[in-house]
Each structure stands twice: as C-alpha cells, then as structure tokens.
Design a protein around this motif. Structure first.
Motif, PDB file in Angstrom:
ATOM      1  N   THR A   1     -38.359  23.349  84.490  1.00  0.00           N
ATOM      2  CA  THR A   1     -37.653  24.526  83.976  1.00  0.00           C
ATOM      3  C   THR A   1     -37.521  25.536  85.101  1.00  0.00           C
ATOM      4  OG1 THR A   1     -39.746  25.421  83.126  1.00  0.00           O
ATOM      5  CG2 THR A   1     -38.337  24.219  81.573  1.00  0.00           C
ATOM      6  N   THR A   2     -36.452  26.305  85.054  1.00  0.00           N
ATOM      7  CA  THR A   2     -36.099  27.163  86.185  1.00  0.00           C
ATOM      8  C   THR A   2     -37.045  28.331  86.395  1.00  0.00           C
ATOM      9  OG1 THR A   2     -34.568  28.372  84.742  1.00  0.00           O
ATOM     10  CG2 THR A   2     -33.660  26.578  86.068  1.00  0.00           C
ATOM     11  N   ASP A   3     -38.009  28.543  85.481  1.00  0.00           N
ATOM     12  CA  ASP A   3     -38.995  29.597  85.701  1.00  0.00           C
ATOM     13  C   ASP A   3     -40.229  29.063  86.407  1.00  0.00           C
ATOM     14  OD1 ASP A   3     -39.727  28.060  83.516  1.00  0.00           O
ATOM     15  OD2 ASP A   3     -40.705  29.709  82.468  1.00  0.00           O
ATOM     16  N   GLU A   4     -40.272  27.767  86.686  1.00  0.00           N
ATOM     17  CA  GLU A   4     -41.400  27.178  87.406  1.00  0.00           C
ATOM     18  C   GLU A   4     -41.199  27.347  88.910  1.00  0.00           C
ATOM     19  OE1 GLU A   4     -43.007  23.278  85.840  1.00  0.00           O
ATOM     20  OE2 GLU A   4     -40.968  23.226  85.022  1.00  0.00           O
ATOM     21  N   PRO A   5     -42.248  27.699  89.659  1.00  0.00           N
ATOM     22  CA  PRO A   5     -42.118  27.729  91.120  1.00  0.00           C
ATOM     23  C   PRO A   5     -41.742  26.350  91.633  1.00  0.00           C
ATOM     24  CG  PRO A   5     -44.146  28.805  90.419  1.00  0.00           C
ATOM     25  CD  PRO A   5     -43.584  28.107  89.211  1.00  0.00           C
ATOM     26  N   LEU A   6     -40.661  26.260  92.368  1.00  0.00           N
ATOM     27  CA  LEU A   6     -40.135  24.963  92.774  1.00  0.00           C
ATOM     28  C   LEU A   6     -41.095  24.222  93.694  1.00  0.00           C
ATOM     29  CD1 LEU A   6     -37.824  22.994  92.582  1.00  0.00           C
ATOM     30  CD2 LEU A   6     -36.650  24.220  94.404  1.00  0.00           C
ATOM     31  N   ASP A   7     -41.766  24.950  94.576  1.00  0.00           N
ATOM     32  CA  ASP A   7     -42.671  24.267  95.493  1.00  0.00           C
ATOM     33  C   ASP A   7     -43.840  23.628  94.749  1.00  0.00           C
ATOM     34  OD1 ASP A   7     -43.659  26.777  94.861  1.00  0.00           O
ATOM     35  OD2 ASP A   7     -44.519  27.140  96.832  1.00  0.00           O
ATOM     36  N   LYS A   8     -44.380  24.307  93.756  1.00  0.00           N
ATOM     37  CA  LYS A   8     -45.485  23.744  92.987  1.00  0.00           C
ATOM     38  C   LYS A   8     -45.026  22.511  92.208  1.00  0.00           C
ATOM     39  CE  LYS A   8     -49.048  24.782  89.546  1.00  0.00           C
ATOM     40  NZ  LYS A   8     -48.803  23.521  88.816  1.00  0.00           N
ATOM     41  N   ALA A   9     -43.850  22.608  91.616  1.00  0.00           N
ATOM     42  CA  ALA A   9     -43.331  21.474  90.852  1.00  0.00           C
ATOM     43  C   ALA A   9     -43.152  20.251  91.746  1.00  0.00           C
ATOM     44  CB  ALA A   9     -42.012  21.858  90.198  1.00  0.00           C
ATOM     45  N   LEU A  10     -42.609  20.471  92.943  1.00  0.00           N
ATOM     46  CA  LEU A  10     -42.410  19.360  93.860  1.00  0.00           C
ATOM     47  C   LEU A  10     -43.728  18.797  94.370  1.00  0.00           C
ATOM     48  CD1 LEU A  10     -39.376  20.131  96.202  1.00  0.00           C
ATOM     49  CD2 LEU A  10     -39.701  18.180  94.707  1.00  0.00           C
ATOM     50  N   LEU A  11     -44.647  19.686  94.725  1.00  0.00           N
ATOM     51  CA  LEU A  11     -45.941  19.237  95.218  1.00  0.00           C
ATOM     52  C   LEU A  11     -46.667  18.403  94.175  1.00  0.00           C
ATOM     53  CD1 LEU A  11     -47.063  22.478  97.071  1.00  0.00           C
ATOM     54  CD2 LEU A  11     -46.729  20.245  98.136  1.00  0.00           C
ATOM     55  N   ASP A  12     -46.668  18.873  92.935  1.00  0.00           N
ATOM     56  CA  ASP A  12     -47.321  18.130  91.856  1.00  0.00           C
ATOM     57  C   ASP A  12     -46.692  16.745  91.712  1.00  0.00           C
ATOM     58  OD1 ASP A  12     -48.953  20.259  91.393  1.00  0.00           O
ATOM     59  OD2 ASP A  12     -47.903  20.976  89.602  1.00  0.00           O
ATOM     60  N   TYR A  13     -45.362  16.694  91.785  1.00  0.00           N
ATOM     61  CA  TYR A  13     -44.674  15.416  91.619  1.00  0.00           C
ATOM     62  C   TYR A  13     -45.038  14.443  92.732  1.00  0.00           C
ATOM     63  CZ  TYR A  13     -41.056  11.944  92.167  1.00  0.00           C
ATOM     64  OH  TYR A  13     -40.404  10.762  92.368  1.00  0.00           O
ATOM     65  N   PHE A  14     -44.988  14.892  93.988  1.00  0.00           N
ATOM     66  CA  PHE A  14     -45.243  13.980  95.093  1.00  0.00           C
ATOM     67  C   PHE A  14     -46.695  13.549  95.156  1.00  0.00           C
ATOM     68  CE2 PHE A  14     -41.190  15.708  96.812  1.00  0.00           C
ATOM     69  CZ  PHE A  14     -40.535  14.488  96.923  1.00  0.00           C
ATOM     70  N   VAL A  15     -47.608  14.407  94.741  1.00  0.00           N
ATOM     71  CA  VAL A  15     -49.016  14.011  94.670  1.00  0.00           C
ATOM     72  C   VAL A  15     -49.194  12.878  93.664  1.00  0.00           C
ATOM     73  CG1 VAL A  15     -51.311  14.747  93.930  1.00  0.00           C
ATOM     74  CG2 VAL A  15     -50.005  16.177  95.492  1.00  0.00           C
ATOM     75  N   LYS A  16     -48.587  13.024  92.479  1.00  0.00           N
ATOM     76  CA  LYS A  16     -48.660  11.980  91.465  1.00  0.00           C
ATOM     77  C   LYS A  16     -47.997  10.695  91.965  1.00  0.00           C
ATOM     78  CE  LYS A  16     -48.671  15.203  87.569  1.00  0.00           C
ATOM     79  NZ  LYS A  16     -47.907  15.735  86.408  1.00  0.00           N
ATOM     80  N   ARG A  17     -46.888  10.851  92.659  1.00  0.00           N
ATOM     81  CA  ARG A  17     -46.161   9.684  93.187  1.00  0.00           C
ATOM     82  C   ARG A  17     -47.012   8.939  94.208  1.00  0.00           C
ATOM     83  NH1 ARG A  17     -40.797   8.107  93.604  1.00  0.00           N
ATOM     84  NH2 ARG A  17     -40.334   6.863  95.440  1.00  0.00           N
ATOM     85  N   ALA A  18     -47.683   9.698  95.085  1.00  0.00           N
ATOM     86  CA  ALA A  18     -48.514   9.068  96.105  1.00  0.00           C
ATOM     87  C   ALA A  18     -49.689   8.318  95.475  1.00  0.00           C
ATOM     88  CB  ALA A  18     -49.028  10.125  97.082  1.00  0.00           C
ATOM     89  N   LYS A  19     -50.273   8.893  94.424  1.00  0.00           N
ATOM     90  CA  LYS A  19     -51.406   8.232  93.769  1.00  0.00           C
ATOM     91  C   LYS A  19     -50.975   6.957  93.062  1.00  0.00           C
ATOM     92  CE  LYS A  19     -54.183  12.386  92.940  1.00  0.00           C
ATOM     93  NZ  LYS A  19     -54.744  13.291  91.909  1.00  0.00           N
ATOM     94  N   ALA A  20     -49.725   6.908  92.631  1.00  0.00           N
ATOM     95  CA  ALA A  20     -49.233   5.746  91.889  1.00  0.00           C
ATOM     96  C   ALA A  20     -48.896   4.595  92.802  1.00  0.00           C
ATOM     97  CB  ALA A  20     -48.004   6.132  91.068  1.00  0.00           C
ATOM     98  N   GLN A  21     -48.796   4.837  94.113  1.00  0.00           N
ATOM     99  CA  GLN A  21     -48.382   3.794  95.042  1.00  0.00           C
ATOM    100  C   GLN A  21     -49.584   3.065  95.612  1.00  0.00           C
ATOM    101  OE1 GLN A  21     -45.788   5.679  97.882  1.00  0.00           O
ATOM    102  NE2 GLN A  21     -44.067   5.610  96.493  1.00  0.00           N
TER     103      GLN A  21
END
Length: 300
Positions: free
Chosen positions: A280-300
């Motif tokens: 959602t556009t009220d979320e800090p974009l950097d935090k949203a991206l960081l959270d996503y890539f951390v989860k992605r890295a753990k899944a690999q």
C-alpha cells in the motif's frame, strides 16, 4: 497532466544506498554466460575461476594448471562457475486507476519509484533491465540493456508517460510476452484492476515464455481498507462515474468484496508459482522492498 514526474523525483540516493547489498536473484535458470551474480548449474562456460580439483582421466587437458603441477608434481584442473546475465523486464501499470492518491502519493508514483529501485539493483549487479509501460495495451517499451546510461533511459520512459487510459491488464500482458523473447524475470507492478481470470491468462502467457514472474500489487490504503466515516463521494478513476454513500454503512460489504478479490488473486498466483507482494502506498518503500528480498533470499 496530473501525476507528472520529474526524473529527480524517482532517484533518492539515500534510499538506494540502503538497498546496495541486496541481490536480485532469479529462481529459474536464465540464459547467457556473461558477468552477473546468478549461479548456473553448468560448469565450464565462464571465465570466472572457482577452485581446483585433482585431475581424473577424461578431463580436458586445457584446464590443467601446469604451474601448480610444476610445484607439486600432481595434476589439478581448474573449475569454473558459469555465471549468467539476467534479463529483467519491468512492467509498470500507467492506467487511470493508478492515479489514485488518497495518502499523499499516487499508486503510479509509488510504482514508478519501485520500478526505479529494481532497475538500480539489477544494473548494479550487471544485469540487463528494460521497462514496459501499459494500460489497455503496451504503450512504451525499452528493451533490456546493461549499458551505463540505462537507468537514465528507464527514468526518461517513465517520466514521459503518455496520456492514461482504462485498464486491460490481460491484453497488455499478452502483448508484453511477445516483447520479451529472452528468458528472464518479469516484474509486474500494477493495481490489477481487471478480471482475475484474464490477468491469470496473461501471466500464463509470460510463463509460457519461460519467465519467472514476480508481482508487486500496489494499492491505496483507502481503497484497500476503507478507513473512513460519514458521507463519502467515491469516484471511478477510469470512467469518472461518481456515487455518494455512508462509508460506515457499506464498509463490511465493501471489505468482503475486496478480500474475496484479493483471495482469488492470491490463489491464482499460488497455483501458478507466482510471487505476489501486496503493497500500500502509505508503506515506506524501502522497508517493503527490504522485507521482500530478505524473505526471497531465505527461500532460495
């Protein structure tokens, strides 16, 4: 035109610096044997040296380290890690519904910043990245490249956005599939305001081309949760149609429809192995991206 951006609005050095250590890795094997950070299961096609192992009969003598043999009187061969250059195809929705801006910035502005961040990450690790803008069809396309000024060209495409039209996400996805001939990663950034079955058919076309598909689903907080009270005028961003209603009187039914829609999207993505990230556009974009890539890295 409302929502017009200047390239400087998309480039935040402080934001990018917080993303510098993140690797954008594809889960699928991607084509090419150039420089990059994506390990391939193939060995022997790269100039990137990895290690030595003892020679066994049948090994190619061209890979014997003769200098090491002179010192140790034993035969060792060089092993190499094949590395791939990934094609990253960013697809950004510019339809009229992306102009929704109840929390300060529009979905388009938020998605544009996200597209710029992903392009920055891909280019930083020497991947080829391009941008496709779409609404009811593909309206702009810049093919992937890893050249030095590619980020500036991507920003120019985004900030030169043509006049918006109504959504036809499925049609645009089918067109975009024909513009992405080389296997890689498709990054979709959209509010997905279209029929779910049509969207999934478009995604299947992209996957038929052997692309990994990642979906960033961008919503405005007000349209996601309807956190309002009293008499509210609702405007359809694509048709201009307006209705007035008591927000607290329709909230329960509204949220039920929204949650049903999101569940259908989530299940459709899950069934097709598509990573869907709701933002959602009220979320800090950097935090949203960081959270996503951390989860992605753990899944690999």
């Amino acid at each position: 035109m409302a929502g017009t951006l200047h390239p400087n609005d998309l480039v935040d050095p402080a934001f990018f610096s917080r993303l510098d250590d993140i690797e954008l890795r594809a889960q699928a094997v991607v084509e090419g044997f150039l420089h990059g950070l994506h390990r391939s299961p193939f060995v022997g096609f790269s100039v990137e040296f990895n290690s030595h192992r003892e020679y066994v009969p049948g090994d190619d003598l061209r890979h014997v380290n003769w200098k090491l043999y002179a010192r140790q009187q034993r035969l060792y061969v060089k092993e190499y890690d094949a590395e791939t250059n990934m094609n990253v195809y960013i697809m950004l929705d510019i339809s009229q519904s992306m102009e929704c801006a109840n929390t300060g910035q529009s979905k388009f502005q938020y998605g544009a910043a996200l597209a710029a961040a992903i392009a920055h990450l891909a280019l930083k690790q020497h991947d080829a990245v391009g941008i496709t803008l779409f609404s009811d069809r593909v309206v702009s396309h810049l093919r992937p490249s890893a050249k030095p000024h590619q980020l500036q060209e991507i920003l120019h495409v985004i900030t030169s956005t043509p006049e918006r039209s109504q959504s036809d996400v499925g049609r645009a996805f089918h067109q975009a599939a024909e513009l992405a001939p080389h296997r890689g990663m498709i990054v979709l950034i959209s509010d997905l305001f279209d029929d779910v079955s049509t969207i999934m058919e478009g995604i299947e076309h992209l996957q038929f081309k052997n692309h990994e598909v990642v979906l960033f689903h961008v919503l405005d907080r007000w349209e996601r949760d309807l956190p309002l009270d009293g008499n509210v005028r609702f405007t359809d961003m694509e048709t201009g149609e307006e209705i007035t209603a008591q927000a607290d009187g329709i909230r329960e039914q509204y949220l039920q429809h929204v949650n049903d829609w999101l569940s259908e999207l989530a299940q459709g993505c899950l069934n097709r192995g598509v990573q869907r990230v709701e933002l959602t556009t009220d979320e800090p974009l950097d935090k949203a991206l960081l959270d996503y890539f951390v989860k992605r890295a753990k899944a690999q």
